[in-house]
Every structure is written in structure tokens, then in C-alpha cells.
Design a protein around this motif. Structure first.
Motif, short mmCIF file in Angstrom:
data_model
loop_
_atom_site.label_atom_id
_atom_site.label_comp_id
_atom_site.label_asym_id
_atom_site.label_seq_id
_atom_site.Cartn_x
_atom_site.Cartn_y
_atom_site.Cartn_z
N MET A 1 -3.09 -11.05 -25.88
CA MET A 1 -3.27 -10.35 -24.62
C MET A 1 -2.37 -10.99 -23.58
SD MET A 1 -7.38 -9.45 -24.56
CE MET A 1 -7.55 -10.31 -23.07
N THR A 2 -1.90 -10.20 -22.66
CA THR A 2 -1.03 -10.72 -21.63
C THR A 2 -1.76 -10.91 -20.31
OG1 THR A 2 -0.37 -8.49 -21.04
CG2 THR A 2 0.99 -9.64 -22.69
N ASP A 3 -3.07 -10.69 -20.30
CA ASP A 3 -3.84 -10.88 -19.07
C ASP A 3 -3.83 -12.35 -18.68
OD1 ASP A 3 -6.37 -8.52 -20.07
OD2 ASP A 3 -4.52 -8.19 -18.96
N ARG A 4 -3.83 -12.59 -17.39
CA ARG A 4 -3.89 -13.96 -16.90
C ARG A 4 -5.29 -14.53 -17.05
NH1 ARG A 4 -0.44 -12.47 -11.63
NH2 ARG A 4 1.51 -12.22 -12.71
N ILE A 5 -6.29 -13.67 -17.03
CA ILE A 5 -7.67 -14.09 -17.17
C ILE A 5 -8.24 -13.43 -18.43
CG2 ILE A 5 -9.96 -14.04 -16.14
CD1 ILE A 5 -8.58 -13.79 -13.40
N SER A 6 -8.79 -14.23 -19.31
CA SER A 6 -9.40 -13.68 -20.51
C SER A 6 -10.72 -13.01 -20.16
CB SER A 6 -9.66 -14.79 -21.53
OG SER A 6 -8.45 -15.37 -21.92
N VAL A 22 -11.54 -3.52 -18.21
CA VAL A 22 -11.15 -2.41 -17.35
C VAL A 22 -10.09 -1.64 -18.12
CG1 VAL A 22 -10.07 -1.74 -15.19
CG2 VAL A 22 -11.64 -3.68 -15.24
N VAL A 23 -10.33 -0.35 -18.33
CA VAL A 23 -9.42 0.47 -19.10
C VAL A 23 -9.01 1.66 -18.24
CG1 VAL A 23 -9.15 1.82 -21.22
CG2 VAL A 23 -10.62 -0.18 -21.20
N ARG A 24 -7.72 1.91 -18.16
CA ARG A 24 -7.22 3.06 -17.41
C ARG A 24 -7.00 4.19 -18.41
NH1 ARG A 24 -2.86 1.67 -13.02
NH2 ARG A 24 -3.61 3.71 -12.41
N GLN A 45 -31.64 11.66 -28.63
CA GLN A 45 -32.72 12.25 -27.84
C GLN A 45 -33.08 11.39 -26.63
OE1 GLN A 45 -35.61 14.54 -29.55
NE2 GLN A 45 -34.07 15.47 -30.83
N ARG A 46 -32.02 10.87 -25.96
CA ARG A 46 -32.20 10.10 -24.72
C ARG A 46 -30.87 10.09 -23.98
NH1 ARG A 46 -29.71 5.24 -24.79
NH2 ARG A 46 -29.27 4.24 -26.77
N PRO A 47 -30.89 9.78 -22.68
CA PRO A 47 -29.63 9.69 -21.95
C PRO A 47 -28.74 8.58 -22.52
CG PRO A 47 -31.49 9.75 -20.44
CD PRO A 47 -32.06 9.58 -21.82
N VAL A 48 -27.43 8.80 -22.48
CA VAL A 48 -26.47 7.84 -23.01
C VAL A 48 -25.37 7.64 -21.96
CG1 VAL A 48 -24.73 7.48 -24.81
CG2 VAL A 48 -26.91 8.48 -25.40
N THR A 49 -24.98 6.40 -21.73
CA THR A 49 -23.90 6.12 -20.79
C THR A 49 -22.54 6.25 -21.47
OG1 THR A 49 -23.83 3.77 -21.30
CG2 THR A 49 -25.38 4.46 -19.56
N LEU A 50 -21.49 6.33 -20.66
CA LEU A 50 -20.14 6.35 -21.23
C LEU A 50 -19.87 5.04 -21.97
CD1 LEU A 50 -17.91 8.02 -18.50
CD2 LEU A 50 -18.81 9.02 -20.59
N ASP A 51 -20.41 3.92 -21.48
CA ASP A 51 -20.26 2.64 -22.17
C ASP A 51 -20.81 2.73 -23.59
OD1 ASP A 51 -19.16 1.52 -19.93
OD2 ASP A 51 -20.95 0.39 -19.37
N GLU A 52 -21.99 3.33 -23.73
CA GLU A 52 -22.59 3.47 -25.06
C GLU A 52 -21.75 4.38 -25.94
OE1 GLU A 52 -27.23 3.42 -25.20
OE2 GLU A 52 -26.61 4.46 -23.35
N ALA A 53 -21.21 5.44 -25.35
CA ALA A 53 -20.38 6.37 -26.12
C ALA A 53 -19.13 5.67 -26.63
CB ALA A 53 -20.02 7.59 -25.27
#
Length: 108
Positions: A1-6, A22-24, A45-53
Motif C-alpha cells: 500500500m502506498t498510504d502514509r498511514i496504515s 475509505v473507497v472512492r 429478512q432484516r435491514p442490511v447496511t452497505l458495509d454488510e453488503a
């Protein structure tokens, strides 16, 4: 990875790990994730977040990749080739956002 912070990794009580990123993404991919979340919510059969998806999609692709022989293995992608976004003519970002939101809400 080239990020300065892991990215920080945290162990969860269920034995998994959590990494915050963080993903663009283009609006079309966000709309597809919304559709994936809707499909998963209907299945669970329950609400799902985008994170879970996203986690479910990555987990599903990772499991499928382990079943292939090493010579045929390719890097796991967020979406399978059948769900690729076709090239579209350039549109203003506000128009892209409106259309993506309409697709997520099922009003497109």
C-alpha cells in the motif's frame, strides 16, 4: 500500500477482523451496492447496511477464489464481470447521483 498511514485493524468478538477504509466509487457502483444490500436484506429478512453488503460480496468472492486452481486464479474484484458497469457518456455528477439514488430506491 502506498498510504502514509496504515488502516487500523480490529479483532471482532465473532473471530473476524475489521478494517476501516475509505473507497472512492462511481455512483453506478454505489447503486449496485445498494441493490446488493437490498438482495441481502431480503435473504436475511432484516435491514442490511452497505458495509454488510460489501463485506458479504468480498467474502463470497474470496471463498470462490479459493476453490479455483492457482493457475486460473485472478484477483478478487468487488463485482463479478457480469455486474461490470458499461461505459456511459459523461454526465454531470449531480445527474449521476440523482440516477444512482433513483436506482437504489427503485424509482428509475
Amino acid at each position: 500500500m502506498t498510504d502514509r498511514i496504515s488502516p487500523q485493524m480490529t479483532a471482532t468478538p465473532d473471530g473476524e477482523a475489521e478494517i476501516s477504509l475509505v473507497v472512492r466509487l462511481p455512483w453506478e457502483d454505489v447503486a449496485r451496492l445498494g441493490q446488493e444490500a437490498g438482495r441481502l436484506a431480503a435473504q436475511m429478512q432484516r435491514p442490511v447496511t452497505l458495509d454488510e453488503a460489501v463485506s458479504n460480496r468480498l467474502r463470497t468472492n474470496a471463498l470462490g477464489a479459493h476453490a479455483k486452481p492457482a493457475a486460473a486464479a485472478q484477483p478478487a474484484a468487488m463485482m463479478p464481470p457480469s455486474a461490470s458497469v458499461s461505459s456511459l457518456p459523461a454526465r454531470p455528477p449531480a445527474e449521476q447521483a440523482r440516477q444512482a439514488i433513483d436506482r437504489i430506491n427503485g424509482t428509475a
